[in-house]
Design a protein around this motif. Structure first.
Motif, PDB file in Angstrom:
ATOM      1  N   ALA A 729       0.842  -1.206   0.000  1.00 36.62           N
ATOM      2  CA  ALA A 729       0.000   0.000   0.000  1.00 36.62           C
ATOM      3  C   ALA A 729       0.874   1.251   0.000  1.00 36.62           C
ATOM      4  O   ALA A 729       0.579   2.234  -0.701  1.00 36.62           O
ATOM      5  N   LEU A 730       1.927   1.261   0.785  1.00 32.43           N
ATOM      6  CA  LEU A 730       2.862   2.394   0.793  1.00 32.43           C
ATOM      7  C   LEU A 730       3.499   2.583  -0.588  1.00 32.43           C
ATOM      8  O   LEU A 730       3.592   3.701  -1.105  1.00 32.43           O
ATOM      9  N   GLN A 731       3.902   1.480  -1.192  1.00 31.01           N
ATOM     10  CA  GLN A 731       4.552   1.564  -2.498  1.00 31.01           C
ATOM     11  C   GLN A 731       3.581   2.050  -3.573  1.00 31.01           C
ATOM     12  O   GLN A 731       3.929   2.901  -4.404  1.00 31.01           O
ATOM     13  N   CYS A 732       2.369   1.542  -3.552  1.00 34.56           N
ATOM     14  CA  CYS A 732       1.382   1.936  -4.548  1.00 34.56           C
ATOM     15  C   CYS A 732       1.006   3.413  -4.379  1.00 34.56           C
ATOM     16  O   CYS A 732       0.824   4.145  -5.356  1.00 34.56           O
ATOM     17  N   THR A 733       0.885   3.879  -3.133  1.00 34.74           N
ATOM     18  CA  THR A 733       0.600   5.293  -2.873  1.00 34.74           C
ATOM     19  C   THR A 733       1.723   6.167  -3.389  1.00 34.74           C
ATOM     20  O   THR A 733       1.500   7.249  -3.962  1.00 34.74           O
ATOM     21  N   HIS A 734       2.937   5.709  -3.197  1.00 38.59           N
ATOM     22  CA  HIS A 734       4.116   6.432  -3.707  1.00 38.59           C
ATOM     23  C   HIS A 734       4.042   6.574  -5.224  1.00 38.59           C
ATOM     24  O   HIS A 734       4.278   7.654  -5.786  1.00 38.59           O
ATOM     25  N   PHE A 735       3.694   5.500  -5.933  1.00 41.24           N
ATOM     26  CA  PHE A 735       3.563   5.558  -7.388  1.00 41.24           C
ATOM     27  C   PHE A 735       2.465   6.542  -7.796  1.00 41.24           C
ATOM     28  O   PHE A 735       2.606   7.284  -8.774  1.00 41.24           O
ATOM     29  N   ARG A 762       2.110  15.709   1.273  1.00 35.84           N
ATOM     30  CA  ARG A 762       2.395  15.987   2.684  1.00 35.84           C
ATOM     31  C   ARG A 762       1.725  14.945   3.589  1.00 35.84           C
ATOM     32  O   ARG A 762       2.300  14.524   4.602  1.00 35.84           O
ATOM     33  N   ALA A 763       0.523  14.540   3.207  1.00 37.45           N
ATOM     34  CA  ALA A 763      -0.154  13.502   3.987  1.00 37.45           C
ATOM     35  C   ALA A 763       0.612  12.186   3.927  1.00 37.45           C
ATOM     36  O   ALA A 763       0.721  11.463   4.935  1.00 37.45           O
ATOM     37  N   PHE A 764       1.153  11.880   2.761  1.00 35.72           N
ATOM     38  CA  PHE A 764       1.921  10.644   2.615  1.00 35.72           C
ATOM     39  C   PHE A 764       3.209  10.702   3.440  1.00 35.72           C
ATOM     40  O   PHE A 764       3.601   9.704   4.072  1.00 35.72           O
ATOM     41  N   CYS A 765       3.893  11.847   3.417  1.00 32.71           N
ATOM     42  CA  CYS A 765       5.119  11.990   4.213  1.00 32.71           C
ATOM     43  C   CYS A 765       4.820  11.804   5.696  1.00 32.71           C
ATOM     44  O   CYS A 765       5.576  11.134   6.425  1.00 32.71           O
ATOM     45  N   LEU A 766       3.715  12.379   6.142  1.00 35.64           N
ATOM     46  CA  LEU A 766       3.333  12.233   7.542  1.00 35.64           C
ATOM     47  C   LEU A 766       2.995  10.774   7.863  1.00 35.64           C
ATOM     48  O   LEU A 766       3.360  10.258   8.928  1.00 35.64           O
ATOM     49  N   MET A 767       2.344  10.101   6.917  1.00 29.70           N
ATOM     50  CA  MET A 767       2.002   8.700   7.105  1.00 29.70           C
ATOM     51  C   MET A 767       3.280   7.854   7.234  1.00 29.70           C
ATOM     52  O   MET A 767       3.385   6.989   8.124  1.00 29.70           O
ATOM     53  N   LEU A 786      10.843   5.058   1.044  1.00 26.38           N
ATOM     54  CA  LEU A 786       9.920   5.887   0.276  1.00 26.38           C
ATOM     55  C   LEU A 786       9.961   7.338   0.749  1.00 26.38           C
ATOM     56  O   LEU A 786       9.858   8.267  -0.074  1.00 26.38           O
ATOM     57  N   LEU A 787      10.112   7.548   2.038  1.00 29.37           N
ATOM     58  CA  LEU A 787      10.183   8.899   2.575  1.00 29.37           C
ATOM     59  C   LEU A 787      11.416   9.632   2.056  1.00 29.37           C
ATOM     60  O   LEU A 787      11.334  10.807   1.669  1.00 29.37           O
ATOM     61  N   CYS A 788      12.546   8.955   2.016  1.00 26.23           N
ATOM     62  CA  CYS A 788      13.764   9.559   1.464  1.00 26.23           C
ATOM     63  C   CYS A 788      13.574   9.934  -0.004  1.00 26.23           C
ATOM     64  O   CYS A 788      14.006  11.005  -0.452  1.00 26.23           O
ATOM     65  N   ASP A 789      12.918   9.038  -0.769  1.00 24.22           N
ATOM     66  CA  ASP A 789      12.675   9.320  -2.185  1.00 24.22           C
ATOM     67  C   ASP A 789      11.772  10.537  -2.366  1.00 24.22           C
ATOM     68  O   ASP A 789      12.049  11.423  -3.190  1.00 24.22           O
ATOM     69  N   VAL A 790      10.693  10.596  -1.613  1.00 27.73           N
ATOM     70  CA  VAL A 790       9.747  11.712  -1.754  1.00 27.73           C
ATOM     71  C   VAL A 790      10.403  13.028  -1.332  1.00 27.73           C
ATOM     72  O   VAL A 790      10.247  14.051  -2.005  1.00 27.73           O
ATOM     73  N   LEU A 791      11.137  13.022  -0.241  1.00 29.15           N
ATOM     74  CA  LEU A 791      11.820  14.245   0.209  1.00 29.15           C
ATOM     75  C   LEU A 791      12.825  14.730  -0.822  1.00 29.15           C
ATOM     76  O   LEU A 791      12.994  15.939  -1.024  1.00 29.15           O
ATOM     77  N   LEU A 792      13.484  13.803  -1.482  1.00 31.97           N
ATOM     78  CA  LEU A 792      14.465  14.183  -2.501  1.00 31.97           C
ATOM     79  C   LEU A 792      13.772  14.735  -3.746  1.00 31.97           C
ATOM     80  O   LEU A 792      14.200  15.749  -4.306  1.00 31.97           O
ATOM     81  N   ASN A 858      21.708   0.232   0.947  1.00 30.72           N
ATOM     82  CA  ASN A 858      20.708   1.040   0.251  1.00 30.72           C
ATOM     83  C   ASN A 858      20.053   2.053   1.184  1.00 30.72           C
ATOM     84  O   ASN A 858      19.788   3.204   0.796  1.00 30.72           O
ATOM     85  N   LEU A 859      19.786   1.622   2.415  1.00 31.32           N
ATOM     86  CA  LEU A 859      19.197   2.550   3.391  1.00 31.32           C
ATOM     87  C   LEU A 859      20.145   3.706   3.677  1.00 31.32           C
ATOM     88  O   LEU A 859      19.723   4.874   3.718  1.00 31.32           O
ATOM     89  N   LEU A 860      21.421   3.395   3.874  1.00 33.55           N
ATOM     90  CA  LEU A 860      22.407   4.453   4.150  1.00 33.55           C
ATOM     91  C   LEU A 860      22.559   5.378   2.945  1.00 33.55           C
ATOM     92  O   LEU A 860      22.636   6.607   3.101  1.00 33.55           O
ATOM     93  N   ALA A 861      22.601   4.803   1.744  1.00 28.65           N
ATOM     94  CA  ALA A 861      22.737   5.621   0.532  1.00 28.65           C
ATOM     95  C   ALA A 861      21.553   6.560   0.371  1.00 28.65           C
ATOM     96  O   ALA A 861      21.707   7.719  -0.042  1.00 28.65           O
ATOM     97  N   GLY A 862      20.342   6.073   0.704  1.00 26.28           N
ATOM     98  CA  GLY A 862      19.159   6.925   0.612  1.00 26.28           C
ATOM     99  C   GLY A 862      19.261   8.141   1.514  1.00 26.28           C
ATOM    100  O   GLY A 862      18.896   9.258   1.119  1.00 26.28           O
TER     101      GLY A 862
END
Length: 923
Positions: A729-735, A762-767, A786-792, A858-862
């Motif tokens: 669900a998180l991944q699909c919302t991100h897409f 913003r709602a997704f970032c908060l989620m 996903l949060l790192c991707d959206v913030l970037l 991958n987590l550290l690189a993000g």
């Protein structure tokens, strides 16, 4: 300098090796080190020495810079031999002819000019005067030239840069070869010219001055090569003369010509005397120069010697191809310098290439084969490549030469990251495993080329499975491509092996073999259509020639025609096998879609779409679903007439899946704590399908965000939502958010879409931030990524390149969010390997550790990307940098690159961050 005992410790040849060519030859002072350069020997009886009645050093028109004839006509008068050879504008033969004419008139003057030529070619500014030439010993002259040599620069003609000097070496070598060739019928036998030249070069080759040693060794080796050619011609003439002599003598007395017999006898005697003289010259060079310089301290000099001895053995094998000479090549294969080892291998390749010489190489092969095999792993890739190529030639000389262990040492190199080495190993593999199978074709049930290719393809599959590197099929195909592309492009044989029933007496392919066969087939299709090596092997794509482009188009057309028909059948046959389906579903990416229309293959397109739909409805594996999604994407090209059919089929499929998801979700959310496992599975299965398609297709018109957000919010409130449902669900919302951003960026969005996107983002970032505080590790890792991707994506970078209209979408994390992200990194990245996951299966445990490390990297690189692009405060990097030494093996490269990037952004702030990290380490 390389010690003799190091080179000679491996293999001892018979003692007569020290007297090559003619063991009864006894040269007086063969090295010529005590001889005078200008001191002639008495001419041989029956021969007139060239220049025997010269006018002396002071004769008319003499001098080291005099060049006659052709060169005067070309405006090159008063140029020395060195300058003429350096310019290289005249034909070398005319230069030599002029010098020979001068030698016949004034031999001492001409020889003095030749001596100064070699001195100048060494880079020495001094010159040998006529007085020095007449009265000084060889060693005295060389000592005098050494004193006048300027070694400050370290450069000399053979090592100087520039196009003129690069050509100088070839001109220099050509001059020596032409000189001997033009003098081979008379002048070289006058016991004066060659003795003087050999004496000079022998003395110079023993000099402490590198330039003298290098230049004279090259000259001596080229002189030896030229003499070997003369000796070969003499040997041929002697054989012909001997046959004529025997034939004349065997005639009856009435038909025999006494005069002809006498003439042939004298000719044979003269040829024999000439050959003895040539052998004496070659022995003098070999003993005086080669024996000492093949182990010189300078690698270039050693390389010259080995290169030329290879030429001698190949050119005049009757005299040189024996253990007395081969041993030097064998010993030198242990040389510390790669360029010397390389010369050994190329020299041997020239010998093994000629199958007529193989019988003379048997002893050498048995003694030095292990060394050649070990050189396939040489640290110098060029050496390793040539070692494999040499073993390929050895292999062709006889199967018994190489053991199975020797071959296996080469086989694994087909997976090397260095493409030339892999291609060489592929050629070896092809010749070893494949070329010998054609002899058994008559015994096979099926006949013809397709039968042979089918069996060779099966052999490839067997090898692939035995190598146990099942994720490297692309590398195996690329290694075999240059030598076996026609085999790997035999799509009919591939399809036949997969679809047709085996003939009586043939074994059916196992499930593992079919899986490997499909992978190899896919890799071959990719190689045909993309025309570049796989990732990690080669520099990427290159510009194709017109011929390569035509071949690429032809292959693409053929692939489409064959697999458009076969693919639906293959999908139906393997409809329950996820691994096979994942590979088969990638084939449409390489189709020429126009062929479906021009080739009237619409019914096969319909069959393909029907089979793909059945796969989507039947499977829930992520890899299979993503492959189906990519298949629809590849076929949904608006430039082709088939787009409407594909779009309708895709829309119908998505309508059904999304309607099903919405219905199941309502029931699922209403059940609350009484959630049924079957219902949860149905929701997860449908969500997986939608997520896989949302990755490649825009599903914005179905407004998935609302229901997905409800699902995620319910999961936070109840705390019992299955982790896989939350992750997808998180991944699909991100897409969903990214597809809306794409529409807004292109300017195709409706009014108010930007405001709606800003709210949803913003709602997704908060989620995601809230999910960082949950218990489940997998969910937290997904939320963090996903949060790192959206913030970037929605950082201040979004307004660059003329996209100021997106300013309202910029989102910067507050201090609390930054602190949570950093806390997550500290808790989940900088940890030691979890020992609780150890199992009895050590191999499985190692695989798990590698995958876990890859995930943490991958987590550290993000997070490091957020630092580099100023999304979070640079000072937060202090907690990352302080771990540099402690976790160097795991993350050293990532942390180092982050430090480098931050230094480029702001040196002062980076310095402050480093100081802070050091303080934290000390605390």
């Amino acid at each position: 300098m390389i010690e003799a005992q190091e080179l000679h410790s491996d293999f001892h040849f018979p003692q007569e090796a020290d007297t090559p060519l003619s063991s009864d030859t006894d040269l007086e002072d063969p090295e010529g080190r005590n001889a005078k350069l200008g001191k002639p020997k008495a001419p041989k009886q029956g021969k007139k020495a060239a220049g025997e009645k010269g006018k002396g050093l002071g004769g008319k028109g003499t001098g080291p810079n005099r060049v006659n004839g052709h060169h005067q006509e070309n405006g090159m008068e008063n140029l020395s031999l060195f300058e003429v050879v350096k310019l290289g504008k005249s034909a070398m033969q005319s230069v030599v002819d002029d010098w020979i004419e001068a030698y016949k008139n004034e031999r001492d003057t001409a020889l003095l000019e030749l001596i100064n030529f070699f001195i100048q070619c060494s880079g020495c500014k001094g010159a040998v005067s006529s007085e020095m030439f007449r009265h000084m010993q060889n060693s005295e002259i060389i000592r005098k030239m050494t004193e006048e040599f300027d070694e400050d620069s370290g450069d000399y003609p053979l090592t100087m840069a520039g196009p003129q000097w690069k050509k100088f070496k070839s001109n220099f070598c050509e001059f020596i070869g032409v000189l001997v060739r033009q003098c081979q019928y008379s002048t070289i036998y006058d016991e004066y010219m060659m003795d003087t030249i050999i004496s000079l070069l022998t003395g110079l080759s023993d000099s402490q001055v590198r330039a003298f040693r290098h230049t004279s060794t090259l000259a001596a080796m080229k002189l030896m090569t030229a003499l070997v050619n003369v000796a070969l011609n003499l040997s041929i003439n002697m054989d012909n003369t001997q046959r004529q002599y025997e034939a004349e003598r065997n005639k009856t007395i009435g038909k025999r010509s006494v005069e002809r017999v006498e003439l042939l006898f004298q000719k044979r005697k003269e040829l024999h005397e000439n050959q003895d003289e040539i052998e004496n010259m070659m022995n003098a060079i070999f003993k005086g120069v080669f024996i000492h310089r093949y182990r010189d301290a300078i690698a270039e000099i050693r390389a010259i010697c080995i290169e030329e001895i290879g030429v001698w053995m190949k050119m005049y094998s009757d005299a040189f191809l024996n253990d007395s000479y081969l041993k030097y090549v064998g010993w030198t294969m242990h040389d510390k310098q790669g360029e010397v080892r390389l010369k050994c291998l190329t020299a041997l390749q020239g010998l093994y290439y000629n199958r007529e010489l193989n019988s003379r190489l048997e002893l050498f092969t048995s003694r030095f084969k292990d060394r050649i095999v070990s050189m396939t792993l040489d640290k110098e890739y060029d050496v390793a490549v040539q070692a494999v190529k040499l073993l390929t030639l050895v292999l062709q000389s006889g199967d018994e030469c190489l053991t199975s262990e020797d071959c296996e040492s080469v086989y694994h190199l087909v997976y090397s990251a260095h493409r030339p080495l892999a291609v060489a190993a592929g050629d070896f593999l092809y010749k070893k495993l494949f070329s010998q199978r054609s002899a058994d074709e008559d015994a096979m049930p099926r006949r013809g080329r397709q039968c042979r290719n089918a069996n060779l393809i099966k052999t490839t599959v067997f090898f692939f499975l035995e190598s146990e590197l099942h994720e490297h099929g692309a590398y195996l195909v690329d290694s075999l491509w240059d030598c076996a592309s026609e085999l790997l492009k035999d799509w009919e044989s591939f399809i036949s092996l997969l679809l047709d029933e085996p003939f009586p007496g043939e074994e059916e392919l196992t499930d593992r073999q079919e899986t490997a066969l499909i992978e190899i087939m896919l890799c071959a299709v990719r190689q045909s259509c993309e025309c570049h090596p796989p990732v990690g092997r080669g520099s990427g794509k290159r510009v194709l020639t017109a011929k390569e482009k035509k071949t690429q188009l032809d292959d693409r057309t053929r692939i489409t025609e064959m697999f458009a028909v076969a693919l639906p059948l293959l999908l139906a046959k393997y409809s329950v096998d996820a691994t096979k389906l994942t590979n088969l579903l990638q084939l449409p990416q390489y189709f020429d879609l126009e062929i479906f229309t021009t080739g009237r293959l619409e019914k096969h397109l319909e069959a393909l779409l029907r089979q793909v739909r059945e796969v989507v409805e039947k499977h829930t594996e992520t890899d299979v679903l993503e492959a189906c999604s990519k298949t629809y994407y590849a076929l949904s090209n608006e430039d082709y007439t088939i787009f409407n059919r594909v779009d309708i089929a895709r829309s119908q499929l998505l309508d059904e899946q999304i309607d099903k998801f919405n219905r199941l979700l309502e029931e699922f959310l209403q059940e609350g704590e009484e959630t049924d496992e079957d219902d949860a599975y149905q929701v997860l299965s449908t969500l997986k399908r939608i997520t896989a398609f949302h990755n490649a297709h825009d599903l914005s018109r179905w407004d998935l965000f609302t229901n997905l957000y409800r699902l995620l919010n319910t999961g936070l409130q109840n705390g019992d939502m299955p982790q896989q449902i939350v992750i997808h669900a998180l991944q699909c919302t991100h897409f969903s958010i990214l597809w809306q951003l794409a529409k807004v960026s292109k300017g195709t969005a409706k009014q108010g879409d930007m405001v709606n996107l800003r709210k949803q983002m913003r709602a997704f970032c908060l989620m995601c931030q809230r999910y960082l505080a949950t218990v489940n590790t997998a969910v937290k890792e997904q939320a963090f990524t996903l949060l790192c991707d959206v913030l970037l994506v929605f950082s201040h970078q979004i307004v660059s390149s003329g996209r100021e209209a997106l300013e309202p979408l910029v989102f910067s994390p507050d201090s609390s969010l930054q602190a949570e992200l950093l806390s997550f990194v500290q808790d989940h990245v900088f940890v030691y390997q979890d020992e609780e996951n150890n199992t009895d299966d050590q191999r499985y445990d190692e695989v798990w550790k590698i995958e876990a490390l890859h995930k943490r990297r991958n987590l550290l690189a993000g997070y490091c990307k957020l630092i580099i692009y100023n999304v979070v405060e640079m000072s937060t990097g202090a907690d990352i940098f302080k771990q540099y030494m402690r976790y160097y093996n795991d993350y050293g490269d990532i942390i180092k690159e982050t430090m480098s990037r931050t230094r480029q952004i702001d040196k002062i702030q980076c310095a402050k961050t480093l100081i802070l990290s050091l303080q934290q380490v000390n605390d």
